[in-house]
Design a protein around this motif. Structure first.
Motif, PDB file in Angstrom:
ATOM      1  N   ASP A   4       0.756  -1.566  -0.136  1.00 53.53           N
ATOM      2  CA  ASP A   4       0.093  -0.294   0.012  1.00 53.53           C
ATOM      3  C   ASP A   4       1.054   1.238   0.008  1.00 53.53           C
ATOM      4  O   ASP A   4       0.028   2.112  -0.147  1.00 53.53           O
ATOM      5  N   VAL A   9       2.159   1.582  -4.876  1.00 54.94           N
ATOM      6  CA  VAL A   9       1.495   1.446  -5.927  1.00 54.94           C
ATOM      7  C   VAL A   9       1.144   2.078  -7.258  1.00 54.94           C
ATOM      8  O   VAL A   9       1.221   1.724  -8.817  1.00 54.94           O
ATOM      9  N   HIS A  13       1.576   0.079 -11.021  1.00 53.05           N
ATOM     10  CA  HIS A  13       0.112   0.570 -11.965  1.00 53.05           C
ATOM     11  C   HIS A  13       0.665   0.632 -13.014  1.00 53.05           C
ATOM     12  O   HIS A  13      -0.104   0.604 -14.128  1.00 53.05           O
ATOM     13  N   SER A  50      -4.364  -2.611  -7.930  1.00 52.02           N
ATOM     14  CA  SER A  50      -4.726  -1.897  -8.760  1.00 52.02           C
ATOM     15  C   SER A  50      -5.500  -1.610  -9.740  1.00 52.02           C
ATOM     16  O   SER A  50      -6.158  -0.815 -10.889  1.00 52.02           O
ATOM     17  N   ASN A  74      -4.736   2.304  -1.282  1.00 50.96           N
ATOM     18  CA  ASN A  74      -4.149   2.908  -2.133  1.00 50.96           C
ATOM     19  C   ASN A  74      -4.737   2.473  -3.463  1.00 50.96           C
ATOM     20  O   ASN A  74      -4.418   2.677  -4.806  1.00 50.96           O
ATOM     21  N   MET A  75      -4.385   0.663  -3.334  1.00 52.48           N
ATOM     22  CA  MET A  75      -5.014   0.274  -4.809  1.00 52.48           C
ATOM     23  C   MET A  75      -6.186   0.424  -4.478  1.00 52.48           C
ATOM     24  O   MET A  75      -6.278   0.424  -6.225  1.00 52.48           O
ATOM     25  N   THR A  78      -6.173   3.964  -6.565  1.00 52.00           N
ATOM     26  CA  THR A  78      -6.126   3.216  -7.983  1.00 52.00           C
ATOM     27  C   THR A  78      -6.340   2.961  -9.108  1.00 52.00           C
ATOM     28  O   THR A  78      -7.540   3.106  -9.612  1.00 52.00           O
ATOM     29  N   ALA A  79      -7.223   1.767  -8.572  1.00 54.80           N
ATOM     30  CA  ALA A  79      -8.536   0.750  -9.498  1.00 54.80           C
ATOM     31  C   ALA A  79      -9.644   1.916  -9.613  1.00 54.80           C
ATOM     32  O   ALA A  79     -10.290   1.892 -10.513  1.00 54.80           O
TER      33      ALA A  79
END
Length: 258
Positions: A4, A9, A13, A50, A74-75, A78-79
């Motif tokens: 994370d 990340v 990504h 992500s 955080n993943m 981002t996703a």
């Protein structure tokens, strides 16, 4: 168990969008889930990261809905941005949860398929792996869902993965290459994962692995209703080196569901 750190990340990504090898793996997973999901199917994706792998599935199958689960904020953020940018956000729900102990609302959901892609190597030991696989087995038992599990496979020779990456992807950024090397080193061997699958009640799955170097492994089963009728596919627009690497990965895999 949780990746994370914001910088890590972002790096992961970005690599998933540009690196031909990573995109080839996403394409393999998308093709597998394509043939497992019925028209209008519902997919539960465990360890979404992500979002790149699930995005490949959703773009290939514009008729399906999905729920993506991850423990890393955080993943998930981002996703969420990725799905919004690609116009997929109305077809996917993101949930922060532990894949070894899903909320009841997910564990008892009406799923047509369950996927776990490039996630298991993040688990710290076989005890946590066993808990994750038992949770997957319980969801599959309750729903009759199809199953797709894919991950790295730790090799016998620690120098094999670095040598392969230097050979096939010499221009890959150093940070991305180190992440791949660390992930392969942290992964479970095919023997370890097979044994844990059987112990969790998931024995008898079909399986395959990459060749000539078996650094990727996959396990799958169709749902309780068998293989669905084919759906009109929207093939991913892979080009250049990515298209070649995706074709080589498919060709070299010892077995696959499509």
């Amino acid at each position: 168990m949780v990746m994370d750190d914001a910088e890590s990340v972002a790096y992961f990504h970005a690599g998933g969008g540009a690196n031909p090898g990573m995109r080839a793996v996403y394409d393999l997973c998308a093709r597998a889930l394509d043939v497992m999901l019925p028209p209008g199917g519902r997919l539960l994706d465990l360890g979404i990261g992500s979002g790149r792998a699930l995005s490949a599935v959703l773009r290939r199958r514009p008729d399906i809905m999905a729920v993506g689960v991850d423990l890393a904020p955080n993943m998930l953020a981002t996703a969420r941005d990725l799905f919004a940018a690609e116009g997929l956000d109305r077809r996917v729900e993101l949930v922060q949860a532990d894949i070894t102990a899903l909320p009841d609302s997910l564990a008892a959901g009406p799923w047509d398929a369950v996927s776990c892609m490039w996630t298991l190597h993040q688990l710290p030991d076989v005890q946590v792996l066993g808990a994750a696989l038992r949770q997957i087995a319980a969801v599959r038992c309750d729903s009759g869902a199809a199953l797709w599990i894919s991950d790295f496979a730790r090799l016998k020779d620690p120098s094999a993965c670095p040598a392969m990456l230097q050979c096939v992807d010499p221009d890959s950024p150093a940070g991305l290459r180190q992440d791949a090397i660390a992930s392969e080193a942290a992964a479970f061997t095919r023997e370890e994962l097979s044994a844990q699958l059987a112990a969790a009640g998931l024995g008898g799955l079909s399986s395959g692995h990459a060749t000539p170097l078996p650094y990727l492994q996959a396990y799958w089963a169709f749902g309780a209703n068998g293989k669905p009728e084919p759906v009109g596919h929207r093939y991913s627009a892979l080009r250049g080196q990515t298209r070649r690497e995706a074709a080589l990965l498919r060709w070299g895999f010892t077995a696959k569901p499509f």
